[in-house]
Design a protein around this motif. Structure first.
Motif, short mmCIF file in Angstrom:
data_model
loop_
_atom_site.label_atom_id
_atom_site.label_comp_id
_atom_site.label_asym_id
_atom_site.label_seq_id
_atom_site.Cartn_x
_atom_site.Cartn_y
_atom_site.Cartn_z
N LYS A 32 0.85 -1.18 0.00
CA LYS A 32 0.00 0.00 0.00
C LYS A 32 0.90 1.23 0.00
O LYS A 32 1.85 1.31 0.77
CB LYS A 32 -0.89 0.01 1.24
CG LYS A 32 -1.90 1.13 1.28
CD LYS A 32 -2.85 0.95 2.44
CE LYS A 32 -3.96 1.99 2.36
NZ LYS A 32 -4.95 1.78 3.41
N GLY A 33 0.59 2.19 -0.86
CA GLY A 33 1.31 3.46 -0.89
C GLY A 33 2.81 3.35 -1.09
O GLY A 33 3.57 4.13 -0.54
N GLY A 34 3.24 2.36 -1.85
CA GLY A 34 4.67 2.18 -2.10
C GLY A 34 5.41 1.42 -1.02
O GLY A 34 6.63 1.27 -1.07
N VAL A 35 4.68 0.90 -0.02
CA VAL A 35 5.29 0.13 1.06
C VAL A 35 4.82 -1.32 0.96
O VAL A 35 3.64 -1.58 0.82
CB VAL A 35 4.94 0.70 2.44
CG1 VAL A 35 5.51 -0.15 3.55
CG2 VAL A 35 5.43 2.13 2.56
N ALA A 48 7.95 -8.65 10.90
CA ALA A 48 7.46 -8.04 9.67
C ALA A 48 8.54 -7.09 9.15
O ALA A 48 9.15 -6.37 9.93
CB ALA A 48 6.17 -7.29 9.93
N ARG A 49 8.75 -7.09 7.85
CA ARG A 49 9.71 -6.20 7.22
C ARG A 49 8.96 -5.27 6.28
O ARG A 49 8.33 -5.71 5.32
CB ARG A 49 10.75 -7.02 6.45
CG ARG A 49 11.78 -6.18 5.74
CD ARG A 49 12.77 -7.07 5.02
NE ARG A 49 13.67 -6.31 4.20
CZ ARG A 49 14.99 -6.48 4.19
NH1 ARG A 49 15.53 -7.41 4.93
NH2 ARG A 49 15.74 -5.74 3.41
N PHE A 50 9.05 -3.98 6.54
CA PHE A 50 8.38 -2.96 5.74
C PHE A 50 9.42 -2.36 4.79
O PHE A 50 10.42 -1.79 5.24
CB PHE A 50 7.81 -1.86 6.62
CG PHE A 50 6.71 -2.33 7.53
CD1 PHE A 50 5.39 -2.23 7.15
CD2 PHE A 50 7.01 -2.86 8.77
CE1 PHE A 50 4.37 -2.66 7.98
CE2 PHE A 50 6.00 -3.30 9.62
CZ PHE A 50 4.68 -3.20 9.22
N THR A 51 9.20 -2.48 3.50
CA THR A 51 10.12 -1.94 2.49
C THR A 51 9.46 -0.76 1.80
O THR A 51 8.38 -0.90 1.23
CB THR A 51 10.51 -3.02 1.47
OG1 THR A 51 11.07 -4.14 2.16
CG2 THR A 51 11.53 -2.49 0.49
N ASN A 52 10.11 0.39 1.86
CA ASN A 52 9.59 1.62 1.28
C ASN A 52 10.24 1.85 -0.08
O ASN A 52 11.44 2.08 -0.17
CB ASN A 52 9.89 2.80 2.22
CG ASN A 52 9.38 4.12 1.69
OD1 ASN A 52 8.66 4.17 0.71
ND2 ASN A 52 9.77 5.19 2.34
N SER A 53 9.46 1.82 -1.14
CA SER A 53 9.99 2.05 -2.49
C SER A 53 9.80 3.51 -2.92
O SER A 53 10.14 3.87 -4.04
CB SER A 53 9.34 1.10 -3.50
OG SER A 53 7.95 1.33 -3.54
N GLY A 77 -2.60 -6.27 17.75
CA GLY A 77 -2.43 -4.89 18.14
C GLY A 77 -2.30 -3.96 16.95
O GLY A 77 -2.42 -4.39 15.80
N LYS A 78 -2.05 -2.70 17.26
CA LYS A 78 -1.84 -1.67 16.24
C LYS A 78 -0.57 -0.94 16.59
O LYS A 78 -0.24 -0.76 17.77
CB LYS A 78 -3.01 -0.69 16.21
CG LYS A 78 -4.32 -1.32 15.80
CD LYS A 78 -5.43 -0.30 15.80
CE LYS A 78 -6.75 -0.97 15.42
NZ LYS A 78 -7.85 -0.03 15.43
N ASP A 79 0.15 -0.49 15.58
CA ASP A 79 1.39 0.24 15.81
C ASP A 79 1.75 1.02 14.55
O ASP A 79 0.99 1.02 13.58
CB ASP A 79 2.52 -0.73 16.18
CG ASP A 79 3.54 -0.09 17.11
OD1 ASP A 79 3.65 1.16 17.15
OD2 ASP A 79 4.23 -0.84 17.81
N ALA A 80 2.89 1.67 14.57
CA ALA A 80 3.36 2.42 13.42
C ALA A 80 4.88 2.36 13.39
O ALA A 80 5.52 2.21 14.44
CB ALA A 80 2.90 3.86 13.48
N VAL A 81 5.46 2.44 12.20
CA VAL A 81 6.91 2.49 12.03
C VAL A 81 7.25 3.60 11.06
O VAL A 81 6.46 3.95 10.20
CB VAL A 81 7.51 1.15 11.52
CG1 VAL A 81 7.35 0.05 12.53
CG2 VAL A 81 6.90 0.75 10.20
N PHE A 87 14.22 2.41 1.70
CA PHE A 87 14.86 1.67 2.78
C PHE A 87 13.84 0.71 3.39
O PHE A 87 12.71 0.59 2.91
CB PHE A 87 15.39 2.66 3.85
CG PHE A 87 16.48 2.09 4.69
CD1 PHE A 87 17.72 1.79 4.15
CD2 PHE A 87 16.27 1.86 6.04
CE1 PHE A 87 18.73 1.26 4.94
CE2 PHE A 87 17.28 1.34 6.84
CZ PHE A 87 18.50 1.04 6.30
N PHE A 88 14.23 0.02 4.44
CA PHE A 88 13.30 -0.90 5.10
C PHE A 88 13.43 -0.77 6.61
O PHE A 88 14.42 -0.26 7.14
CB PHE A 88 13.56 -2.35 4.66
CG PHE A 88 14.84 -2.92 5.19
CD1 PHE A 88 14.90 -3.55 6.42
CD2 PHE A 88 16.01 -2.82 4.44
CE1 PHE A 88 16.09 -4.06 6.90
CE2 PHE A 88 17.20 -3.33 4.92
CZ PHE A 88 17.24 -3.95 6.16
#
Length: 110
Positions: A32-35, A48-53, A77-81, A87-88
């Motif tokens: 979603k949104g490039g992630v 979990a690995r979040f990759t931002n393009s 749960g809910k969270d944010a990074v 980068f990731f």
């Protein structure tokens, strides 16, 4: 007898197809949104690995499901990074193994 063999093959094929779909959902990537979210092992747990393009940093809000490492039970749960441009970042709570993540929002961050 030939009807039973044909029915058996049909049931086996259907079961295999459903199993493949379940594996694809569990190991599938959420984007979603490039992630993009993927999963990797870290010791005895799964993170979990979040990759931002994107070419800019983002704040990723998400909800997760998992299992507790000690004892039996589910975790959620809910969270944010924050993820830098191209980068990731990884996310994994202590004592929690992440089984699925759903991105709820991606916001441009300075």
């Amino acid at each position: 007898m030939t009807i039973l063999i044909g029915t058996g093959r049909y049931i086996f094929s259907l079961s295999a197809f459903i199993l493949i779909l379940q594996v694809a959902v569990v190991t599938g990537q959420n984007k979603k949104g490039g992630v993009t979210v993927s999963y990797e092992s870290s010791g005895s747990s799964r993170v979990a690995r979040f990759t931002n393009s994107n070419s800019f940093p983002v704040r990723v809000e998400f909800s997760y499901q998992g299992t507790k490492a000690r004892g039996s039970g589910e975790a959620s749960g809910k969270d944010a990074v924050f993820v830098g441009a191209n980068f990731f970042a990884t996310y994994g709570g202590r004592g929690i193994s992440i089984t699925s993540v759903r991105i709820t929002g991606v916001m441009h961050s300075d």
